[in-house]
Structures are given as C-alpha cells and as structure tokens.
Design a protein around this motif. Sequence first.
Motif, short mmCIF file in Angstrom:
data_model
loop_
_atom_site.label_atom_id
_atom_site.label_comp_id
_atom_site.label_asym_id
_atom_site.label_seq_id
_atom_site.Cartn_x
_atom_site.Cartn_y
_atom_site.Cartn_z
N TRP A 96 42.08 -39.29 6.52
CA TRP A 96 43.39 -39.45 6.89
C TRP A 96 43.94 -40.67 7.12
O TRP A 96 43.22 -41.51 7.85
N ASP A 97 45.20 -40.69 7.37
CA ASP A 97 45.93 -42.02 7.79
C ASP A 97 47.18 -41.48 8.56
O ASP A 97 48.12 -42.42 8.97
N GLY A 98 47.30 -40.23 8.92
CA GLY A 98 48.38 -40.10 9.66
C GLY A 98 49.64 -39.71 8.90
O GLY A 98 50.62 -39.23 9.42
N SER A 99 49.81 -39.92 7.62
CA SER A 99 50.85 -39.73 6.79
C SER A 99 50.75 -38.61 6.06
O SER A 99 49.57 -38.26 5.38
N ASP A 151 48.31 -26.57 9.66
CA ASP A 151 49.72 -26.93 9.27
C ASP A 151 49.55 -28.42 9.08
O ASP A 151 50.65 -28.86 8.70
N MET A 152 48.42 -28.99 9.15
CA MET A 152 48.27 -30.50 8.81
C MET A 152 47.28 -30.56 7.76
O MET A 152 46.77 -31.57 7.60
N ALA A 153 46.89 -29.61 7.24
CA ALA A 153 46.11 -29.51 5.92
C ALA A 153 46.39 -30.56 5.01
O ALA A 153 45.60 -31.30 4.58
N ASN A 154 47.59 -30.76 4.77
CA ASN A 154 48.02 -31.77 3.67
C ASN A 154 47.75 -33.10 4.26
O ASN A 154 48.21 -34.36 3.37
N LEU A 155 47.36 -33.56 5.38
CA LEU A 155 47.25 -34.80 5.82
C LEU A 155 45.90 -35.36 5.51
O LEU A 155 45.58 -36.18 5.68
N VAL A 171 48.63 -49.04 0.60
CA VAL A 171 49.29 -47.82 0.40
C VAL A 171 49.21 -46.53 1.44
O VAL A 171 47.83 -46.17 1.18
N PRO A 172 50.08 -46.33 2.10
CA PRO A 172 49.84 -44.82 2.72
C PRO A 172 49.82 -43.73 1.94
O PRO A 172 50.42 -43.92 0.78
N LEU A 173 49.29 -42.64 2.38
CA LEU A 173 49.12 -41.57 1.68
C LEU A 173 50.57 -41.10 1.09
O LEU A 173 50.86 -40.47 0.17
N SER A 174 51.53 -41.31 2.07
CA SER A 174 52.79 -40.89 1.90
C SER A 174 53.61 -41.43 0.64
O SER A 174 54.71 -41.10 0.27
N ALA A 175 53.06 -42.64 0.32
CA ALA A 175 53.57 -43.41 -0.76
C ALA A 175 52.75 -43.23 -2.13
O ALA A 175 53.15 -44.05 -3.28
#
Length: 799
Positions: free
Chosen positions: A343-346, A371-375, A310-314
């Motif tokens: 990180w996984d880029g999502s 600006d990419m801290a939440n990745l 499961v990617p971080l985005s899901a």
Amino acid sequence: MPVLVVKDGPGPGTQVPAQLQRISIPLLSPTSDCTGKTVMGRVVHKGPLVSMGEDNYVLKTVIQEEDSQQNMSPEHSSINIILFGALAKDYSESVSQGDTLLVTGFTVGNSPTAQKDKLHACNLQLAGDDAWMYVWPSTVSSRASVSRKRTSPASTEVTKAAKVVKYTYVPLSDLTPGVVVNVYAVVTFFKQPFRTKGTDYCSTLKITDQSNKKVGCTIFCDKLEEHPKIFKMGDIIRLHRVKTQLFNGAISLLTSHGFSVVTFDGMVGSPVVPRTSSGSFKFGEEDCQVVEALRTWAANQSLVPAEPCVPLSAVQPKTYFDLTCQLLAKAPVDSSCTLLKVWDGSKCPHPLLDVFVEPNTLEGSPTLSKDMANLTANVLVYDNHVEVARQFKPGSYLRIYNLHAVPGASRLPSNDSGQSDQMGHLGFHLHGGTSYGRGLRVLPEDSPDILDLKRILETFSESDINDSSMFEVWSTPPESFGTAPDEIATERTCDHTVEQVSLAEVKSRGPPQMFHIQAQLKSYQPQRLYQSLKLFCHKCKTIRDVPDDVTVGGLFSEAQKDVGPCNNGYWTLVLPLPKEPPSESPSRTLTLLMSSQLMGKGKAKELIFLKGATLEETCRIASAYSNIVPVTSPQGTMTPMDLSAPFLFRGTKRYYGCKQCSQLKVGESLGEGVEVWDEKSVADALGVQLLQYGLLMKLELQDGTGSLEALLWRDAESFFHVSAEDAAADQEAQDRVQETMDRLCPPGSSTAERPWMDLCLSAYTVEENGQRRACYQICHTDTRGTNTHTHPHATPSDT
C-alpha cells in the motif's frame, strides 16, 4: 584509497581502527574471510612501479611477518602483495624497504609465482576505495628518503602520504577506447542487477553529463550489494576505474579491476549523502560541488522526471508505471510467482482485484481494516524477480519498476476453484525479464524518496492498522470473471468457405483438411521466446537452432589458430594487434582482404573479408561496413569459416548457411554482374545456401470440447506482425512477440480470463518411425490491432 604514514609513536597499533583484527600470514588461504582483517609485516622487497596506461599502475612488494616463530621459513611467513591503480603509485612514492606495513581491505588469491620465489602460496591484492595501508617508517636511511617526500607537518602523528590522492574525472564526450577512467554523470536509464550464467550479478545503465554525450555502462560484481544503489532516473553516479571500450561504433564503460561506485539522490535541494557499500571512500567539498552542478544541469535539461513514481490513486488500466510502497505481507504462489501485498496510503479509483491465498502461507501482518480494503494492492511477481522478492521483509519500503496495471487481472496459477467474476477489477503484474528497467528493490529507511510516503502512512490511526479482521478479507476467495464472447484477439485472413467447428470435431475428422475454429491458448512452448528463433533451409528442409554468442565466439576463437597466409590474389591489409595487459596470450594479426575486381569498380568497401578477428571485433567492424565475411585460410586458400558460425555480418544482422547444401567457393571473379551486394548476392557469390530465419512455437489450444496442440511456423511472421530476421537482431521486435503472447496468455492468468482466438487450422499427416500421426498448424491468422500499453522508460511502437 590512502596510504597513511604513521609518525613516531608508542607502537604500530596506535592509529589503526580498533575494530580491525590482525590475521597471521601463515594462516592465510584463498578461502579466508578478510572482512575487517589486517596483515602486518616488514617490507623486504619493493618492486618497480609499472604503468599500464593513464592513471593505471601495478606494483609488487613483499612483506615478512616479524613476530612469527624465528625458525619459520619464508614459504610461510613472507607473502607477495600486488597493488593496483593510484594506490600503487602512492605506495611507490611513500614506502621504502625496511618500513613496517599493515594492510586492510585486501583479497586473497593463489600466487602464480609460489613455486619460483618459494614464498607463501597465496598473494594479497589491493585496489579500490576499501584498501588502506598504514606505514611505520624504519629507523634506517630509507626513512630519511621517505620523510623528504612528506608534506604534512612533523607534529602530526598520522598524515596522508606525500601526495594526496586526487582523482581526475573525464567528461563523457572526451572518452576514448581502451583506457581506465573516472567519471561523474547523471543516470538516464538503469536496470536492477540480475544474476548472470556465471557467479556474477550484472546491471546496466545509461548515463550523461554536461557534455550531452550519452554512454552505456555494464557493471559486473559478484556481490549484489556492490552494485550501484540507483533508485530512480536522475540519480547522480560516480564511477572509479571503469574501462572504455568501443562496441557497435559507440563508446561504452565496463567495470575493471579496482572498480568502485558511489551514487547520490539527483533531486535539487536534497542532502548530498553518498550511497555505497564501501567501508571507506573519498568524498570532499569538490565532490559535493560536482554533484550539485550535475543536479542543477539535469533539472534544467528535464532529465529528471517530474513524477518519477505514480501513486495508486493515479494509476490507469493497461499502463506501466513505477510504484513506491510499503510491503504489508507476502506469500509464495509457486516456484515462478510470489504475491506481495502493498500500500502507499492512496486509494485507487478502480476496484482492486483480490487474490486468494491460504492463510498459513502469508508472512506479515495483513491488518488493514475492511473500510480500507481498496488501499491494498496485490502485486504478482514473476520469474527472475521471485528470488529478489522472497528476501523482502514485511514492513520494508519498496520501489517497483515497470509495474503493469492489468484490468480484469489474473487469478493465481493452479488456484481456480471458488473464484467468481471481478470484471473491471485492477491487478498488478511485475513480468519476468529486465526490459524497460523492470525490477524491484528495497529503499533504505532514511531515503528522501520515502519521507512523503511515511508521513502519509502515519496519518492512519493505530486502531485502523491493528484491525485483524482484514485477514479474513485477504483470505476470502475473490470473484472470477470470464472474457466477453466478442473479445476476439485474432482474425482469419483466408478465403476458405468452411464452417467453424469444435476442437473435438477437428480431432475426429482427421487430416488432410482445413478447419476454422475458435479457441483459447492454454499454454505455449518455448517459454523463453528467443528459443523460438530457428534457421530453415528451403533446399533440404532442415531446421536448426540459432547458436548463441558463446558458441559463435568459440568458433571465432578456434579460427584464430589459423595463422597462415591467404593466396587468393586479393588485396590484403595485415594489422598487428597489441596485447592487452596483463594478458599472456600471443600477439594476433587482423587481416582484411578485398577483391581487386571490386576495387577496380570503386566498390571495394562493399564486400570485405576478415581473418583473425574475434566475434566482438567482427561486430564492431560490421557496424561501419556493408558486408563483412569472416574467413580462414587452410592450406593458404581463403575460405569462409565453419558454417556453424555466420558467414556474413550486415550491421547488426547475421546470416547463416546450410552445411549440407552449400558448395563453398571464393575466387577473384567474385560477383560478376552484381550491382547491389546484399545477403542473397553474397551467398550466391560464395556458393552458400542461405538459411532463412523463422519463428517456431507450439501452442496448446482448448475450447469447451477438448484441447489440441498446433504449431505456429509458416505464418508466424504475419501472426506476430514481426519479421523473424528482425527479431534475431532487434530487441524491440522480440518485445513485440513477448507482448503478443502476454496478451494471449497473460502470466498467472486462468483459462477464463484469456481471450478467444479465431484461427485457421491446417491438418496434415507426418510419418515417424514407420507410424503416421496427425499434426496441426495455425495458418492464415493475424493478431488483431496494436498493443496500446505504454512504457514510462521507452517510446511504444506499433505492432
């Protein structure tokens, strides 16, 4: 595992790989590093081929180093070589006395026959795919007999010996106990290797094939890299020389001498690339066809998850999932916790919890832009996984199995200062243990599983990745958060009409009294929850620990020394047990005794007495019969075993008796009037005072006024919604207890993040060494609701 016969040529070293280095026989010792080494000599003795079962052979041969000093004795220049499996059979058909032999891929052991045969104090052992032998036939008549067996053209300089090794693979449905086999299968479940109490690492897996038979497999190897390289469910595995055994009524596989393993990606259409640490192994077109066939079959059976990770985005809160990611940095937290920044880029749809660590403890390049801290996800790795995680190098690609998404996740242990609220922020925990395949590993750079991940990460510009300002973000103390007052994890079930008081008031009032309190769990003992299982005697009020299998197994082994007959008038069946080669232990007999009285009622199988069995054999028999009582026969009279061991086996459950209160008896008038044989009726018939299972824990409670230690004992089963008897035999019940404690005291959490508990507390007095002191026990309290967490590798159960 070939024997290579070298035809006429300029010298023995012609066809040997250049990277191999020869070591002289006199220099060999058990501590010699044999990696990439060879030993060479003339065959001076060739023993017979001994069959140990189907495709399982042993052969002993002796070689003498010819270019040693002429006056060197055989004690230094000659050495025994022990060959196993197909290699032994191949050698028997291809090599003659007088031939020159070069071996590699061997292990060195102490020779048990050194004093007798006056040869080298060590021997060489060859088995498995790493073992190779090069043969130069002698010019004497024995050469002719070898030549007749060769099938290769005479013009070929190096040929495979007479018979090319061809492995036979057995379908899982055709497995029978006690044989060594080779199998191909699909992995349906696996656990990463973990260190045993000895020197080995152990991994477990479940496999299946086109026969739809599911089989468990346990692998022991002393080197971590020798374990199968399994990355996800659905991978294909090839196992050579695994032994079948019957356990709890089911066939399982166990590594045996010469074991080797190769794995493959299970995705249809991916390249068929073997994964193994072996320097040499056999893999041909037929093997490729088998792998492709298993891939196709598994895909049609839905054995391979559509989305293995499961990617971080899901990711959703309170779930368990597998994550494929890249390690950016890591930092030790304490001896039982390590922080991984990955990180996984999502981008996760939920705000991610930040974790403060001292800048000088970070290893790696924490260089994502603000600006990419939440990745960036902070993964807290606990307990047995810490040793593995600390070996990882920043930049590596990882797969983390059974990762827990924890909302409002923990602050780091011993790091509470300066942290403010992060309500709703998501953190990730890799809890200790191996349940549900929990673990983590590095994926190789060429793994098909990380190709998509690499492409995603490469889309970020170099300028983003080199923004060192992100270092400040990672080192900024995150916000702490507290638990809302209405989040109560337990509820009182009593009808006491007392007002709620603080812990300070409880301690000031003293016993005997009942109190209602609201508190949080600060800590608990034992941390290893299986140690909370106890055995309790209602008669003498003693409490004892549940013995482990090593202790119980030792008692069974001691009982096997009693080989005398039983003269109780019982119907007796004596079964001689064959020795398992190469064991030198004496033959054993297994004795089954049944009551003639019960036989007359047609109930003989309801109660069976068993003498001479091991613990493992007793468990197997208990899986098929209702009640198994292990016995001995001192002075010829049958009596139950030492009550330090279970006196009764019922399926997977074991029952113990109190040594102090039991008055053992076994007579032919056993159980008159008994209609149903259960643990209580069996105990009564044998004169055993039955011990009851219980759960005993010490909880340290705290509120704003102080702390207090209280026992959880009398009402522990209702507190956890679990039977202690079930917890002693069932992993699922044990997991429920663990999950409850993880909710009350999440690993790595701070006090503010732990839920509050409504508790009923009993205060009483105990006397020790002439002094009286107040003690407290939690009673009439249950945990609220059920565990809503889901596991990707198992069906969740209600608590």
